[in-house]
Design an enzyme around this catalytic site. Structure first.
Site, short mmCIF file in Angstrom:
data_model
loop_
_atom_site.label_atom_id
_atom_site.label_comp_id
_atom_site.label_asym_id
_atom_site.label_seq_id
_atom_site.Cartn_x
_atom_site.Cartn_y
_atom_site.Cartn_z
N ARG A 54 -5.02 -15.20 147.27
CA ARG A 54 -4.67 -15.72 145.94
C ARG A 54 -3.20 -16.11 145.84
NH1 ARG A 54 -8.33 -12.47 141.47
NH2 ARG A 54 -10.33 -12.93 142.48
N ASP A 161 -5.00 -12.32 125.78
CA ASP A 161 -5.07 -12.24 127.23
C ASP A 161 -3.64 -12.33 127.75
OD1 ASP A 161 -7.62 -12.70 129.34
OD2 ASP A 161 -5.64 -13.13 130.17
#
Length: 297
Positions: A54, A161
């Site tokens: 990632r 978030d």
């Protein structure tokens, strides 16, 4: 040039993961420490390959040659720390995911509150890890199915978030047609419309009335929560699985304190309630809990 340097370094015998960039145990520990401090994410070394895959994208995007240089960048640059955390978190979501939660929300929470809402009383719901918005919009559609004029009442859904990119996506309220396939047909036809200018007809937009019920904000659950509640329902699903046990218990307790008595907390299918909050919450269905009259210790 970056690839050449990375490939050469990756042959270092101290590499934890072999690939385009050298990734040592020391690099992993530093990244794991930052992720824990910034967002409570618990990264065992067994996740090293996932972390590498990632974050290698971030090195390419920034033109950084080594993970050692990337760690230095993350230490010095708050924006890149945020991008790193966003890259490490998984945003798997869909409309009406785990439909039993939305059935519970409608029948056990929203319908009993409908009369109170019509009298002008406050109704508040929270999607505590909203990702790209499918969860809070599913909550809004559930509310509208029980209270059709909810947008004109004091009924609101907070959607938060820590990833600014997914928050921006949610605010926009536009989704591929295949993304809305799990929305019941009657709700889909009533509350979704084609995106203007989309000649292919591949995108749908949630109506302004639905969007008006939802307020999107960036929020790190490990930081300060700039609101006091109380909430009638909180969705916090598939989040604490990234935290260690102590952090999980702390998050559950903080959430429980913000629930109104008899309010509902919905958690992920692979998560388990633990810690002091267990004393103030009672099971009320599959991964659904209700707040008792007392407060968690």
């Amino acid at each position: 040039m970056t690839s050449a340097l990375g490939s050469s370094s990756s042959r270092d015998s101290g590499a934890l993961v072999t690939g385009e960039f050298a990734f040592s145990a020391a690099n992993f520990r530093e990244i794991a420490d930052i992720a824990k401090a910034e967002a409570g994410i618990d990264l065992p070394q067994s996740k090293a390959t996932l972390v590498y895959s990632r974050l290698a994208k971030r090195l390419r995007a920034r033109g950084i040659a080594t993970f050692t240089d990337y760690c230095a960048t993350v230490r010095a640059d708050a924006d890149e720390r945020g991008s790193m955390i966003a890259a490490l978190t998984t945003n798997v979501t869909r409309f009406f995911r785990e439909p039993h939660h939305f059935e519970h929300l409608r029948t056990k929470i929203v319908e009993p509150l409908a009369e109170r809402a019509r009298r002008g009383d406050r109704v508040r719901l929270w999607s505590a890890a909203c990702s790209t918005g499918q969860e809070p919009y599913s909550m809004a559609l559930t509310v509208l199915s029980a209270i059709p004029n909810a947008a004109s009442l004091d009924v609101r859904i907070l959607a938060t978030d820590l990833n600014p990119h997914v928050v921006a996506h949610g605010k926009k309220g536009q989704y591929q047609k295949e993304e809305v396939r799990d929305v019941p047909a009657d709700l889909r036809s009533k509350w979704f419309e084609p995106v203007p200018g989309d000649s292919r007809g591949a995108m749908l937009k949630i109506s302004d009335e639905v969007r008006s019920l939802v307020s999107f904000r960036e929020l790190n659950l490990m930081g300060t929560w700039p609101f006091n509640g109380p909430f009638d329902a909180i969705f916090c699903r598939n989040v604490v699985i990234y935290f260690d046990r102590d952090t999980q218990s702390m998050i559950w307790s903080r959430l429980a304190r913000l629930l109104r008595d008899d309010g509902a907390l919905y958690i992920g299918h692979s998560e388990r309630m633990s810690g002091p909050a267990s004393a103030s919450l009672s099971s009320d269905g599959i991964t659904s809990y209700r707040k008792k009259g007392g407060k968690p210790s």
